[in-house]
Every structure is written in C-alpha cells, then in structure tokens.
Enzyme design. Structure first.
Site, PDB file in Angstrom:
ATOM      1  N   HIS A  18       0.828  -1.218   0.000  1.00  0.00           N
ATOM      2  CA  HIS A  18       0.000   0.000   0.000  1.00  0.00           C
ATOM      3  C   HIS A  18       0.859   1.264   0.000  1.00  0.00           C
ATOM      4  CE1 HIS A  18      -3.406  -2.537   2.004  1.00  0.00           C
ATOM      5  NE2 HIS A  18      -3.208  -2.858   0.749  1.00  0.00           N
TER       6      HIS A  18
ATOM      7  N   PHE B 123      -0.646  -8.265   4.888  1.00  0.00           N
ATOM      8  CA  PHE B 123       0.669  -7.651   4.680  1.00  0.00           C
ATOM      9  C   PHE B 123       0.622  -6.303   3.956  1.00  0.00           C
ATOM     10  CE2 PHE B 123       0.914 -12.341   3.985  1.00  0.00           C
ATOM     11  CZ  PHE B 123       1.132 -12.646   5.322  1.00  0.00           C
ATOM     12  N   CYS B 124      -0.454  -5.531   4.195  1.00  0.00           N
ATOM     13  CA  CYS B 124      -0.584  -4.218   3.552  1.00  0.00           C
ATOM     14  C   CYS B 124      -0.429  -4.333   2.029  1.00  0.00           C
ATOM     15  CB  CYS B 124       0.427  -3.207   4.107  1.00  0.00           C
ATOM     16  SG  CYS B 124       0.222  -2.915   5.852  1.00  0.00           S
ATOM     17  N   ALA B 125      -0.910  -5.434   1.493  1.00  0.00           N
ATOM     18  CA  ALA B 125      -0.864  -5.630   0.041  1.00  0.00           C
ATOM     19  C   ALA B 125      -2.160  -6.350  -0.348  1.00  0.00           C
ATOM     20  CB  ALA B 125       0.369  -6.445  -0.345  1.00  0.00           C
TER      21      ALA B 125
END
Ligand SMILES: Cc1ncc(COP(=O)(O)O)c(C=O)c1O
Length: 471
Positions: free
Chosen positions: A140, A384-386
């Site tokens: 992100h 995982f901020c993805a």
C-alpha cells in the site's frame, strides 16, 4: 488460492532439512539470543522470522548510536562545537546512505522517516499533470501515495494488472508505457509478500525507452540484496532504516535531483527555506527543501552505519546467506502436506528471503499464534498491507509470512518447519480464541517481560496484542 509451488532440485528436496549443514547468522544483531516464554512454562530463544516487517538492530548499529549520543547536539544552525560535530555526522551519514545505493554524482539523498514517507514525498514532486503507472502487486505504501497525490495535483495514476508470468507482465508494461507519456513508473524492488521481483534493469530499459522515470520501492530489496541506482539506471529508490537493521526512525529517498529541487516541499517549516517574508517564501533546493524541522540525526547515523556494515560484507555473502535459508525453508515446507507456498510468477528469479504460505483450512492468525505460544517463533499473518496482491493470490482471508535476514540461523527455519509439521499432525496443545480480532491463548500464563513501560498492562502476553490495524 492460486499457488505455484516453488521448484527445487531433486537433491535438495530429498535431503531432510535437519541433516543439512547449519547456517549461522551472517552478522550479530541485538536480541539474537533473547528468550521468550512458551505456554508450557519453558523459555526459548526467540526465532525472529519477521525481518520483512522490522529487522533487529545490528550490534554495530547499537554500538555506533551509543558512541555518538554523547556528541549529539542541534544540527545545521548551531554554532557550538558539538553542533558542528553533529552536523558533520549527519551530512556524512547522508553520503554513506547515498553510497550504499550507488547513487550517481548528481543524485540527492533525502533523509525521511521510512519508505512510506519517501514515496509520499516523491509522489508529491511529480510535475503537475504527470501520469503515474503502478502495478497491482504493490505494498500500500507504493500504491496509495500515488493515488492520493493524483487527486491533489491533477496527475493521473494508472494501476496496471500484472500478467501471469514475468514475461507477460513485462509485455503488459511495454504496451501500457507506449499508450501515453507516463512521467514515472513505480515498482517494488522485491515483494513484501513473496520476495519476488521483476528484472529491474529490464523494466528500467522499457520505461526509459518511452521517456518514463522509474522509482523502486526498495523496502525489501535494499536490506536483503543491496541496490545500485547507477547499475540499474533506476531514477529513485526508497527504503527504511527499521528494515535495514537500523530501527531508529530514519529512512531515505535517493535519486534524480531536478524534481526534488523544484517540487512542492514535502513539509513546510524551518530549515527548508532560504528566506521568508510575509508575502513570499524562498525555498531551499533538495535535500533541505524536504527536511523541514529538526532532522532525525541519530536515525540517519544509525542507518548509515547499517549501510556501511552491509556494504563491507564480502561480495555475494548477503545473497548466499539468504538463498541458503530460503531454499531450506521452501524445501522444508515442501515436505509438509497441507502447506502451500505462494508465488506471484512461476518464472521470477532470485526472490529475497521473504516467503508467504497458507495452511488451507486453518486460520493464519491461529497458526501464527500457535507458532509463537508453543515454539517461540515470530511470523506475520494477515494481508501484509498488500490487499490487491493477496486477492490476486486467492488469499484475501490472509496468509502467513516468514522472512529472514542477516541475524537468522537455520535453527529458526528448521524450528518453523518442525512446528508446522507438528501442528498438522497433532494440532496445538493450548486452547486459542479470538479476542478483539486477535488470536490469543485461552488462560495464557506466559508472563510479560519485566521491563519498564509494560507495568500498566495486564499480566500476560495476550494483553499485548495491540489495536487492530490495517493487516
Ligand atoms: C515492499 C514494501 N514497501 C513499503 C513498505 C513500507 O515501509 P515502512 O513501513 O517502513 O514505511 C513496506 C513495509 O513493510 C514494504 O514491505
């Protein structure tokens, strides 16, 4: 989940993990022998397999910080002797950081807080009307700043879906880059989910052929492999100190000077200006232009020390250490029925020591809590901020990530493989439940470590789960 098992040679797969030569740590890290409590009442040395999130400090970094703290004083505007020493240390740190990523003579290095900060800064200096191209596999931090800055500055950001292979993705990039004049393409140097990457030099060649600049999100690449701006031809690289064995709050953005010299200052305030009147402000060029306020001198010195220490390793040592650990992990996980390792592309080369897997039918949060409570292993679970990438991998419900670094030994990797095998064979021994969106041990008796600042928390480690954040 669309999972493509990593391939390994037959010889490697056949060798039981435990009979392999041990792999020692490459460099000593602070806390490498810290023990943690288990639910059975014993203690074990913490197996830190979460380097991709934040890596421990190198011992040399901690020593360097201790050495310079007595010399610490205000920088840049102080007339005192120690102010001048601190200013010189800060500016020489900038040089070390630039040298570590092999900056060209006319590049500029800006000290930031972290990769997120660096990429937000860069997104804000793309000339007005500039078009930005980004792939949908990004963390992100390399997605949202570009989208947000487009909204603010009238730029446009295109999010291009990746192809099924590296080759297809390069073709998609080539085609898209030819459709319109993109100012900048921003790509991950190594995925924080799978450790994979596109061949950066090829990507740069494609982009430059169309007059497009390339920014590399180096958060995972720089600490795991090092990076060269000069060799790859990339225009910018961003990375974080806390992932580069220097968790003292500094990061860096290094690259082409022109946009940074003229773009909107990232932070308005003292130190970034030459002259201020009621009716006008004359800004400094970079790097001062983007470093308003009192800089993180100690953080920069710590990061520079980590950079110097990594750069002093024998050629290929970082790569060899990580490859040995990653291969051992992939092979070990490959021997367990019920564990699936995620890959973005079947034809990607040289992934860094970051690996994501699922245990289908088992909540990743439960598996991660079990690994911690019963084996003293620290991994990461979630998305995982993805989020777009996890959706692409068919793992919107989350997955488990193990990541290694210079302080990791094969014991940690073998312990993870062994623990997962036991989990699937026998199940956990403790009872677990979800409390405030966090998997915790029921009636957890593990004591919290005795350290100032934790006194106010309840007596068990379960209390330290923390608030639910973007996973
Ligand atoms: C690939 C990648 N990019 C960017 C970031 C953001 O880094 P930071 O949190 O240090 O800003 C991360 C953090 O995990 C990352 O892995």
């Amino acid at each position: 989940m669309s999972v493509i098992a990593e391939t390994t040679s037959c010889a490697e797969v056949d060798a039981p993990v435990s009979t392999r030569e041990p792999v020692p740590a490459l460099l000593p890290v602070v806390g490498g022998d810290t023990t943690v409590p288990l639910v059975d009442g014993t203690q074990r040395v913490y197996a830190n397999l979460d380097y991709a999130a934040s890596a421990p400090a190198l011992e040399s970094v901690a020593a360097r910080v201790t050495e310079v703290l007595p010399l610490y004083a205000s920088v840049h505007r102080g007339a005192g002797y120690l102010s001048q020493v601190s200013t010189a240390l800060y500016e020489s740190s900038r040089q070390s950081i630039a040298r570590f990523v092999d900056a060209r003579p006319d590049d500029v290095a800006i000290i930031t807080r972290n990769t997120t900060d660096s990429l937000n800064l860069l997104a804000g200096v793309v000339p007005a009307g500039g078009k930005v191209l980004v792939l949908d596999v990004e963390h992100h931090a390399n997605l949202l700043p570009w989208v947000q800055s487009s909204q603010r500055h009238g730029n446009t950001t295109t999010i291009l879906p990746i192809g099924r292979t590296v080759a297809e993705t390069l073709d998609a990039l080539r085609t898209e880059l030819a459709t319109q004049p993109y100012a900048i393409l921003t790509i991950t140097g190594a995925s924080n989910v799978t450790g994979e990457s596109l061949p950066i030099e090829e990507v740069v060649a494609l982009a430059h052929a169309e007059g497009t600049r390339v920014a590399v999100d180096g958060a995972q690449l720089v600490p795991h492999r090092g990076f060269s701006l000069a060799r790859t031809g990339a225009d910018y690289v961003a990375f974080s100190g806390h992932k580069t064995y220097a968790p003292f709050g500094a990061g860096a953005l290094v690259g082409r000077r022109d946009w940074l010299d003229t773009g909107t200052p990232y932070l308005a305030g003292g130190g970034a200006v030459r002259d201020v009147r009621a009716d006008r402000t004359v800004w400094q060029p970079a790097p001062a232009r983007h470093e308003a306020g009192s800089p993180n001198v100690i953080g920069a010195i710590a990061l520079a020390e980590a950079c110097d220490r990594l750069a002093a390793l024998p050629a290929g040592a970082l790569l060899a250490h990580e490859e040995a650990l990653r291969a051992r992990l992939v092979d070990g996980l490959g021997t367990i029925d019920g564990v699936e390792v995620a890959r973005i592309w079947p034809d990607s080369a040289d992934p860094v020591g970051v690996l994501t897997f699922t245990v289908p039918g088992h909540d990743p949060g439960l598996v991660a809590a079990y690994l911690s409570a019963e084996h003293g292993i620290g991994v990461r679970d979630g998305r995982f901020c993805a989020h777009p990438l996890l959706a692409h991998l068919g793992a919107s419900g989350g997955a488990i990530r193990a990541s290694v670094g210079v302080g990791t030994t094969s014991e940690a990797v073998d312990r993870l493989v062994d623990a997962l095998r036991r989990y699937l064979a026998d199940g956990p021994t403790a009872r677990y439940d979800v409390v405030d969106a966090c998997w915790t041990v029921v009636d957890d008796t593990r004591p919290l470590v005795q350290v100032h600042g934790l006194d106010a928390l309840a007596a068990t480690a379960a209390a330290a789960c923390g608030p639910a954040l973007d996973d």
